[in-house]
Write a protein that holds these residues in place. Structure first.
Motif, PDB file in Angstrom:
ATOM      1  N   HIS A  17       1.005  -0.777   0.046  1.00  0.00           N
ATOM      2  CA  HIS A  17      -0.317  -0.032   0.109  1.00  0.00           C
ATOM      3  C   HIS A  17       0.898   1.070  -0.137  1.00  0.00           C
ATOM      4  CE1 HIS A  17      -3.054  -2.415   0.795  1.00  0.00           C
ATOM      5  NE2 HIS A  17      -2.009  -3.483   1.567  1.00  0.00           N
TER       6      HIS A  17
ATOM      7  N   GLY B  97      -3.744   4.801   3.250  1.00  0.00           N
ATOM      8  CA  GLY B  97      -3.361   3.744   2.786  1.00  0.00           C
ATOM      9  C   GLY B  97      -3.330   2.913   4.109  1.00  0.00           C
ATOM     10  N   GLY B 100      -5.006   0.216   4.901  1.00  0.00           N
ATOM     11  CA  GLY B 100      -4.811  -1.214   4.165  1.00  0.00           C
ATOM     12  C   GLY B 100      -3.712  -2.058   4.649  1.00  0.00           C
ATOM     13  N   TRP B 101      -2.687  -1.319   5.211  1.00  0.00           N
ATOM     14  CA  TRP B 101      -1.933  -2.104   6.221  1.00  0.00           C
ATOM     15  C   TRP B 101      -2.688  -3.085   7.881  1.00  0.00           C
ATOM     16  CZ3 TRP B 101       2.316  -4.199   3.974  1.00  0.00           C
ATOM     17  CH2 TRP B 101       2.919  -3.434   3.237  1.00  0.00           C
ATOM     18  N   GLN B 109      -9.997  -1.878  -0.585  1.00  0.00           N
ATOM     19  CA  GLN B 109      -9.232  -1.008  -1.782  1.00  0.00           C
ATOM     20  C   GLN B 109      -8.884   0.541  -2.261  1.00  0.00           C
ATOM     21  OE1 GLN B 109      -9.100  -4.245  -3.845  1.00  0.00           O
ATOM     22  NE2 GLN B 109      -8.956  -4.734  -1.482  1.00  0.00           N
ATOM     23  N   TYR B 110      -8.354   0.548  -2.927  1.00  0.00           N
ATOM     24  CA  TYR B 110      -8.189   2.080  -3.452  1.00  0.00           C
ATOM     25  C   TYR B 110      -8.216   1.691  -4.957  1.00  0.00           C
ATOM     26  CZ  TYR B 110      -6.376   1.178   1.161  1.00  0.00           C
ATOM     27  OH  TYR B 110      -5.886   1.118   2.806  1.00  0.00           O
TER      28      TYR B 110
END
Lengths: 366, 209
Positions: A17, B97, B100-101, B109-110
């Motif tokens: 990410h 983000g 997300g980690w 989701q991006y």
């Protein structure tokens, strides 16, 4: 980003990410904090004890380089950080928007804001003021830029931006205990910035490489080490490579490198006995895709070689007169520059592999 | 506090056809390719002839203690009191983000806009929808609740969604016990020797490390 996700007995979770901009930011954040700490140590501990014009020059150059590099690094790092965001302009409204004070991203943002204030003020005080009008030394380059602009501005006679900045710098310059207090609080924010870059990662419990016990120590050591290296690389460039100030900082850097190396080895040991993601990360670093970056770049060229180079030069300087000869002086200056450059390159690669070698715990199937 | 909603997944009935993930994409009009609010993973073990595959349909687990919510700097991610669904307010998301980690399941989701989007248990249609939508419990009472697209299109009835209490009624004792140990708001049914245990596996692996 699934080079580790080849085993089929687990559900491996996508990662990646964060890309190279974040690795750059983590590196520059640590370097910036370390450079400020170097500046403060040089000003508060070394400068009062410095004897002779050459030694005073080296101390003051180190202080100035530390502060100036600190400003540049945190500014460039901030831009790198913003550039990876999906909504960077929205992020600039952080005083209102960032409401979750339990998130290290929010804690870190405030550390950065406070630190940026202290490091900018420090650089301002070290570049401007009455006593800096007859300036010498490469570290004065920001002042030279302002002077150059000042000379080309269509200002009325008697007006000068530089003179005004000198006046403001002296007006708000703290002295005595106030200065010590500013440096103390500034150092806390600098340390906060360095450590936060690790805490940000270690708050992610599903990535074993981002170990809460080891990574903050590694990043603190590396941040201080790269900060010293960046500032002293400036001092060496300014002609202070053979000064006592440089020798002492170089030795301090060796101590940091030693602790960092031992802690990194400890982390690798912990990863060896960890779960599947820990093992994957360890393999990626030691024998996989990031072997050149980690083993060659971080361990050998970024830690071991600079340490040995420094130890060799220190021993030669202590027990021989080789440093006094013209050839020896050039060799030592080049040696110090090489050491600091390698530490900086290794520091960047460290952040790179810590980010790109991260593997998330797969969903387990007992 | 309203009844918590969640998913029920029966790995024994999943044939791995991906109808669920495609249906989700269609309903929410998500970006093609890299954005998958729901995905199907296949776990395998052994070698022929002693070989076994398990298909796992994964989306946001709407965790009890959502790690994505804990790290989100802006509070854009919310674990709703009214129905237990974890939503993302894209007007507050900065696209950092970090969630997300933090997510153990890869749910965030991006999209092309860089902002986070994920399963909202079909509170509403469209990418990034769901934040501020009425409680799923209210929607159900009013008869306006959308059945999640993944459930709607599942060929083998491997997926279901609803109030967790109702889902537990149809679950086996083993699945119910597994759920009680790992409150992710997804009840996972699997009678095979290999059973995906979700958070348990993650926790175990993390503790091991």
């Amino acid at each position: 980003m699934s080079d580790a996700a080849t085993a089929s007995e687990f559900v491996w979770i996508a990662r990646g990410h964060w890309e190279i901009f974040i690795a750059t930011y983590l590196f520059l954040g640590g370097l910036s904090g370390g450079a400020y700490l170097t500046s403060v140590v040089s000003s508060e501990l070394f400068r009062p004890r410095a004897e002779g014009p050459a030694e005073i020059f080296a101390c003051e150059e180190t202080s100035r380089w530390g502060a100036v590099i600190g400003v540049v690094a945190i500014a460039v790092g901030g831009v790198a950080l913003l550039s990876h965001l999906g909504a960077p302009l929205r992020a600039l409204t952080f005083p209102v928007l960032f409401s979750n004070f339990g998130s290290w991203l929010v804690i870190g943002t405030w550390f950065i804001v406070l630190f940026a204030l202290f490091v900018t003020l420090e650089a301002f005080w070290l570049l401007f003021g009455e006593r800096h009008t007859d300036f010498e030394g490469l570290s004065y380059f920001p002042r030279r830029i302002v002077v150059w602009i000042d000379e080309r501005l269509p200002l009325p006679d008697g007006w000068s931006v530089v003179a005004m900045l000198d006046w403001i710098a002296d007006l708000i310059r703290p002295t005595g205990r106030a200065r010590l207090g500013v440096h103390a609080v500034g150092s806390v924010t600098a340390t906060g910035v360095i450590v936060y870059t690790a805490m940000l990662l270690t708050d992610i419990s599903v990535v074993p490489l981002w170990n809460r016990q080891y990574l903050p120590v590694i990043f603190l050591m590396s941040g201080a080490s790269t900060g010293i290296s960046a500032a002293l690389l400036g001092t060496v460039a300014s002609g202070g490579g053979l000064s006592r100030t440089n020798h002492l900082f170089c030795l301090a850097d060796d101590g940091l490198i030693a602790v960092e190396t031992v802690t990194l080895v400890g982390l690798l040991g912990v990863l060896a006995s960890g779960g599947p993601a820990a093992t994957q990360s360890r393999e990626l670093l030691l024998s996989g895709a990031y072997f050149p970056h980690f083993v060659v770049g971080v361990l050998v060229l970024g830690l071991v070689v600079p340490f040995l180079l420094s130890m060799t030069m220190t021993t030669l300087a202590r027990f021989t007169d080789i440093e006094e000869t013209p050839l020896g002086a050039s060799a030592f200056t080049g040696g110090f520059a090489a050491k600091y450059f390698l530490v900086l390159a290794g520091g960047f690669l460290l952040r790179y592999v810590i980010l790109f070698g991260a593997v998330k715990q797969p969903l387990g199937v007992p | 506090m309203g009844e918590q909603w969640g998913f029920y997944f029966d790995a024994d009935s999943c044939m791995g056809c991906n109808a669920c993930s495609i249906a989700c994409k269609n309903r929410h009009d998500t970006d093609t390719g890299h954005v998958d609010w729901r995905r199907v993973e296949t776990v395998s073990e052994g070698e022929f002839p002693d070989y076994e595959e398990t298909n796992v349909s994964l989306s946001c687990m709407h965790c009890e203690d959502a790690p994505c919510e804990e790290v989100c700097p802006t509070g854009a991610i919310e674990k709703r009191e009214s129905d237990g669904i974890v939503t993302i307010d894209q007007d507050k998301c900065i696209g950092c983000g970090y969630c997300g980690w933090a997510c153990p399941y890869g749910a965030p989701q991006y999209g092309d806009d860089g902002l986070m989007q994920k399963c909202n248990l079909c509170l509403d249609k469209g990418a990034g929808a769901g934040a501020g939508a009425p409680s799923k419990n209210e929607q159900q009472e009013e008869g306006t609740a959308l059945e999640p697209a993944c459930v709607d299109e599942c060929v083998g009835d491997a997926l279901d969604a609803g109030p967790v209490g109702e889902l537990l009624d149809k679950a086996s004792q083993e699945a119910a016990e597994r759920f009680e140990q790992n409150r992710t708001n997804v009840i996972i049914e699997s009678s095979g020797e290999r059973s995906l245990t979700g958070m348990q596996g993650v926790k175990q692996a993390a503790e091991d490390s």
